[in-house]
Design a protein around this motif. Structure first.
Motif, PDB file in Angstrom:
ATOM      1  N   PRO A   1       0.782  -1.100  -0.118  1.00 20.79           N
ATOM      2  CA  PRO A   1       0.130  -0.031   0.049  1.00 20.79           C
ATOM      3  C   PRO A   1       0.747   1.376  -0.045  1.00 20.79           C
ATOM      4  O   PRO A   1       1.914   1.235   0.718  1.00 20.79           O
ATOM      5  N   VAL A   2       0.619   2.161  -0.794  1.00 21.66           N
ATOM      6  CA  VAL A   2       1.431   3.382  -1.037  1.00 21.66           C
ATOM      7  C   VAL A   2       1.435   3.845   0.352  1.00 21.66           C
ATOM      8  O   VAL A   2       0.350   4.236   1.211  1.00 21.66           O
ATOM      9  N   GLY A   3       2.501   4.460   1.079  1.00 26.27           N
ATOM     10  CA  GLY A   3       2.519   5.177   2.530  1.00 26.27           C
ATOM     11  C   GLY A   3       3.047   4.004   3.315  1.00 26.27           C
ATOM     12  O   GLY A   3       3.626   4.524   4.347  1.00 26.27           O
ATOM     13  N   GLU A   4       3.274   2.638   2.929  1.00 27.88           N
ATOM     14  CA  GLU A   4       3.630   1.713   3.891  1.00 27.88           C
ATOM     15  C   GLU A   4       4.598   0.941   3.229  1.00 27.88           C
ATOM     16  O   GLU A   4       4.243  -0.166   2.823  1.00 27.88           O
ATOM     17  N   PRO A   5       5.849   1.196   2.932  1.00 27.13           N
ATOM     18  CA  PRO A   5       6.617   0.571   2.336  1.00 27.13           C
ATOM     19  C   PRO A   5       7.026  -0.765   3.105  1.00 27.13           C
ATOM     20  O   PRO A   5       7.728  -1.533   2.538  1.00 27.13           O
ATOM     21  N   ASP A   6       6.846  -0.877   4.354  1.00 24.62           N
ATOM     22  CA  ASP A   6       7.139  -2.106   5.009  1.00 24.62           C
ATOM     23  C   ASP A   6       6.151  -3.028   5.116  1.00 24.62           C
ATOM     24  O   ASP A   6       6.197  -4.208   5.578  1.00 24.62           O
ATOM     25  N   LYS A   7       5.018  -2.915   4.551  1.00 28.09           N
ATOM     26  CA  LYS A   7       3.840  -3.793   4.628  1.00 28.09           C
ATOM     27  C   LYS A   7       3.570  -4.455   3.301  1.00 28.09           C
ATOM     28  O   LYS A   7       3.052  -3.616   2.497  1.00 28.09           O
ATOM     29  N   GLU A   8       4.133  -5.728   3.008  1.00 31.18           N
ATOM     30  CA  GLU A   8       3.636  -6.162   1.691  1.00 31.18           C
ATOM     31  C   GLU A   8       2.445  -7.066   1.965  1.00 31.18           C
ATOM     32  O   GLU A   8       2.257  -7.824   2.929  1.00 31.18           O
ATOM     33  N   ILE A   9       1.722  -6.831   0.733  1.00 37.38           N
ATOM     34  CA  ILE A   9       0.508  -7.782   0.773  1.00 37.38           C
ATOM     35  C   ILE A   9       0.478  -8.480  -0.518  1.00 37.38           C
ATOM     36  O   ILE A   9       0.693  -7.927  -1.386  1.00 37.38           O
ATOM     37  N   SER A  10      -0.338  -9.452  -0.296  1.00 35.16           N
ATOM     38  CA  SER A  10      -0.744 -10.066  -1.706  1.00 35.16           C
ATOM     39  C   SER A  10      -1.805  -9.428  -2.676  1.00 35.16           C
ATOM     40  O   SER A  10      -2.501  -8.597  -2.119  1.00 35.16           O
ATOM     41  N   ILE A  11      -1.758  -9.836  -4.000  1.00 33.53           N
ATOM     42  CA  ILE A  11      -2.625  -9.466  -4.784  1.00 33.53           C
ATOM     43  C   ILE A  11      -3.965  -9.916  -4.434  1.00 33.53           C
ATOM     44  O   ILE A  11      -4.812  -9.097  -4.528  1.00 33.53           O
ATOM     45  N   GLN A  12      -4.154 -11.054  -3.724  1.00 33.52           N
ATOM     46  CA  GLN A  12      -5.542 -11.209  -3.348  1.00 33.52           C
ATOM     47  C   GLN A  12      -6.022 -10.544  -2.307  1.00 33.52           C
ATOM     48  O   GLN A  12      -7.284  -9.799  -2.344  1.00 33.52           O
ATOM     49  N   GLN A  13      -5.101  -9.825  -1.261  1.00 34.12           N
ATOM     50  CA  GLN A  13      -5.649  -8.976  -0.643  1.00 34.12           C
ATOM     51  C   GLN A  13      -5.898  -7.763  -0.952  1.00 34.12           C
ATOM     52  O   GLN A  13      -7.014  -7.138  -0.635  1.00 34.12           O
ATOM     53  N   VAL A  14      -5.205  -7.313  -1.938  1.00 33.26           N
ATOM     54  CA  VAL A  14      -5.473  -5.972  -2.520  1.00 33.26           C
ATOM     55  C   VAL A  14      -6.771  -5.892  -3.181  1.00 33.26           C
ATOM     56  O   VAL A  14      -7.969  -5.106  -3.082  1.00 33.26           O
ATOM     57  N   LEU A  15      -7.319  -7.223  -4.175  1.00 30.61           N
ATOM     58  CA  LEU A  15      -8.563  -7.354  -4.571  1.00 30.61           C
ATOM     59  C   LEU A  15      -9.621  -7.504  -3.714  1.00 30.61           C
ATOM     60  O   LEU A  15     -10.760  -6.908  -3.890  1.00 30.61           O
ATOM     61  N   ASN A  16      -9.569  -8.171  -2.379  1.00 31.47           N
ATOM     62  CA  ASN A  16     -10.294  -8.204  -1.447  1.00 31.47           C
ATOM     63  C   ASN A  16     -10.814  -6.805  -0.980  1.00 31.47           C
ATOM     64  O   ASN A  16     -11.780  -6.580  -0.726  1.00 31.47           O
ATOM     65  N   GLU A  17      -9.850  -6.134  -0.907  1.00 33.40           N
ATOM     66  CA  GLU A  17      -9.977  -4.444  -0.289  1.00 33.40           C
ATOM     67  C   GLU A  17     -10.760  -3.815  -1.131  1.00 33.40           C
ATOM     68  O   GLU A  17     -11.729  -3.343  -0.610  1.00 33.40           O
ATOM     69  N   LEU A  18     -10.742  -4.187  -2.412  1.00 34.41           N
ATOM     70  CA  LEU A  18     -11.549  -3.292  -3.454  1.00 34.41           C
ATOM     71  C   LEU A  18     -12.697  -3.691  -3.441  1.00 34.41           C
ATOM     72  O   LEU A  18     -13.676  -3.129  -3.576  1.00 34.41           O
ATOM     73  N   MET A  19     -12.953  -5.191  -3.631  1.00 34.03           N
ATOM     74  CA  MET A  19     -14.387  -5.671  -3.619  1.00 34.03           C
ATOM     75  C   MET A  19     -15.187  -5.290  -2.485  1.00 34.03           C
ATOM     76  O   MET A  19     -16.350  -5.014  -2.473  1.00 34.03           O
ATOM     77  N   ALA A  20     -14.445  -5.191  -1.016  1.00 34.00           N
ATOM     78  CA  ALA A  20     -15.291  -4.910   0.168  1.00 34.00           C
ATOM     79  C   ALA A  20     -15.641  -3.500   0.030  1.00 34.00           C
ATOM     80  O   ALA A  20     -16.756  -3.211   0.450  1.00 34.00           O
ATOM     81  N   LEU A  21     -14.866  -2.593  -0.693  1.00 39.24           N
ATOM     82  CA  LEU A  21     -15.150  -1.302  -0.482  1.00 39.24           C
ATOM     83  C   LEU A  21     -16.288  -1.049  -1.545  1.00 39.24           C
ATOM     84  O   LEU A  21     -16.990  -0.189  -1.499  1.00 39.24           O
ATOM     85  N   VAL A  22     -16.134  -1.687  -2.866  1.00 35.15           N
ATOM     86  CA  VAL A  22     -17.368  -1.504  -3.883  1.00 35.15           C
ATOM     87  C   VAL A  22     -18.535  -1.910  -3.064  1.00 35.15           C
ATOM     88  O   VAL A  22     -19.774  -1.260  -3.394  1.00 35.15           O
ATOM     89  N   ALA A  23     -18.545  -3.190  -2.476  1.00 37.81           N
ATOM     90  CA  ALA A  23     -19.869  -3.405  -1.690  1.00 37.81           C
ATOM     91  C   ALA A  23     -20.241  -2.295  -0.581  1.00 37.81           C
ATOM     92  O   ALA A  23     -21.505  -2.065  -0.384  1.00 37.81           O
ATOM     93  N   GLU A  24     -19.419  -1.788   0.130  1.00 37.96           N
ATOM     94  CA  GLU A  24     -19.834  -0.849   0.976  1.00 37.96           C
ATOM     95  C   GLU A  24     -20.302   0.585   0.304  1.00 37.96           C
ATOM     96  O   GLU A  24     -21.315   1.283   0.869  1.00 37.96           O
ATOM     97  N   ARG A  25     -19.786   0.876  -0.919  1.00 43.69           N
ATOM     98  CA  ARG A  25     -20.328   1.986  -1.660  1.00 43.69           C
ATOM     99  C   ARG A  25     -21.783   1.846  -2.280  1.00 43.69           C
ATOM    100  O   ARG A  25     -22.500   2.538  -2.690  1.00 43.69           O
ATOM    101  N   ASN A  26     -22.006   0.713  -2.550  1.00 49.43           N
ATOM    102  CA  ASN A  26     -23.284   0.190  -3.099  1.00 49.43           C
ATOM    103  C   ASN A  26     -24.193  -0.896  -2.401  1.00 49.43           C
ATOM    104  O   ASN A  26     -24.207  -2.023  -2.933  1.00 49.43           O
ATOM    105  N   PRO A  27     -24.585  -0.716  -1.221  1.00 49.94           N
ATOM    106  CA  PRO A  27     -25.124  -1.645  -0.260  1.00 49.94           C
ATOM    107  C   PRO A  27     -26.298  -2.053  -0.749  1.00 49.94           C
ATOM    108  O   PRO A  27     -26.772  -3.179  -0.339  1.00 49.94           O
ATOM    109  N   ASP A  28     -27.147  -1.440  -1.655  1.00 47.35           N
ATOM    110  CA  ASP A  28     -28.356  -1.760  -2.108  1.00 47.35           C
ATOM    111  C   ASP A  28     -28.231  -2.848  -3.124  1.00 47.35           C
ATOM    112  O   ASP A  28     -29.281  -3.713  -3.301  1.00 47.35           O
TER     113      ASP A  28
END
Length: 253
Positions: A210-237
């Motif tokens: 994540p930008v701003g966190e050079p010591d925090k490595e995450i998987s691409i799966q985690q990246v996409l999970n974050e994005l999917m969760a945020l899409v759901a949060e923005r479109n709860p209906d």
């Protein structure tokens, strides 16, 4: 290795050998464009697997047409977007901008030369799309050659004289990530990631941070999970995020 990591590994291995840093500029440009294209197609396929059936790009014919990247109408003009998910009922739900820096500058021998220009391109894209689609989730995927992690310069006494391009990129991009509210600044991305990449027919690797966190490595799966969760949060209906499968499902009434 996780399925999406395997898919990206295969995509990167499908690329031709990387040109030398001193190769002709058109050869280097073609390689970088090819990398962006194979990554975009791979991520588009993963989004469709996760329930975003209209996601682009796709292989020709897969979506009943060319499957190419979309040209989205924006607030200050139309813009081609590397990866998109848009529906008739909601418009643009998710957009991913992919940029790369793969080659060292011939004079400085570091990867910093085009950092400011790439940042500018991505921020213009965010402004254009957010003005038209303020609720859209936008992500920046900035791929840096793995050598950008260690292209720092040290003085004779061993003290750092210039930070690596990787660290400088975190510093210069962190102002433009973390857009949590649809009314926040248009030039911010909801999420921004720096991805160190190695690619050849014989081996490949991606390391996402994540930008701003050079010591925090995450998987691409985690990246996409974050994005999917945020899409759901923005479109709860319309959508819910299933954190067991990583998929978006229709919201239950």
């Amino acid at each position: 290795m996780l399925p999406i990591e395997q898919a990206i590994d295969a995509a990167l291995r499908s690329l031709p050998p990387k040109p030398d840093d001193d190769a002709k500029s058109d050869h280097k440009k073609a390689y970088s464009e090819a990398m962006s294209a194979v990554v975009a197609v791979t991520i588009g396929a993963e989004l469709r697997r996760r329930g975003c059936k209209e996601a682009r790009p796709a292989e020709p014919g897969e979506l009943g047409g060319s499957g190419a990247e979309r040209r989205m109408a924006g607030g200050i003009g139309a813009k081609k977007v590397d990866v998109t998910w848009a529906t008739e009922e909601s418009g643009l739900l998710l957009g991913i901008s992919i940029k790369t820096i793969n080659f060292r500058d011939s004079h400085t021998r570091n990867f910093q030369k085009n950092l400011t220009n790439r940042r500018g391109d991505m921020l213009i894209e965010a402004v254009t799309l957010h003005r038209r689609f303020p609720y859209a989730v936008l992500a920046g995927f900035f791929f840096l050659d793995a050598g950008a992690h260690s292209d720092h310069v040290r003085a004779d006494n061993g003290a750092p004289r210039r930070r690596s391009t990787f660290i400088n990129a975190h510093q210069r991009l962190k102002l433009f990530t973390g857009r949590e509210d649809p009314h926040d600044r248009d030039e911010q991305f909801e999420r921004f990631y720096l991805i160190l990449v190695e690619a050849s027919p014989d081996t490949s690797s991606v390391r996402a941070f994540p930008v701003g966190e050079p010591d925090k490595e995450i998987s691409i799966q985690q990246v996409l999970n974050e994005l999917m969760a945020l899409v759901a949060e923005r479109n709860p209906d319309f959508y819910e995020f299933d954190d067991t499968t990583g998929k978006l499902i229709r919201a239950r009434s």
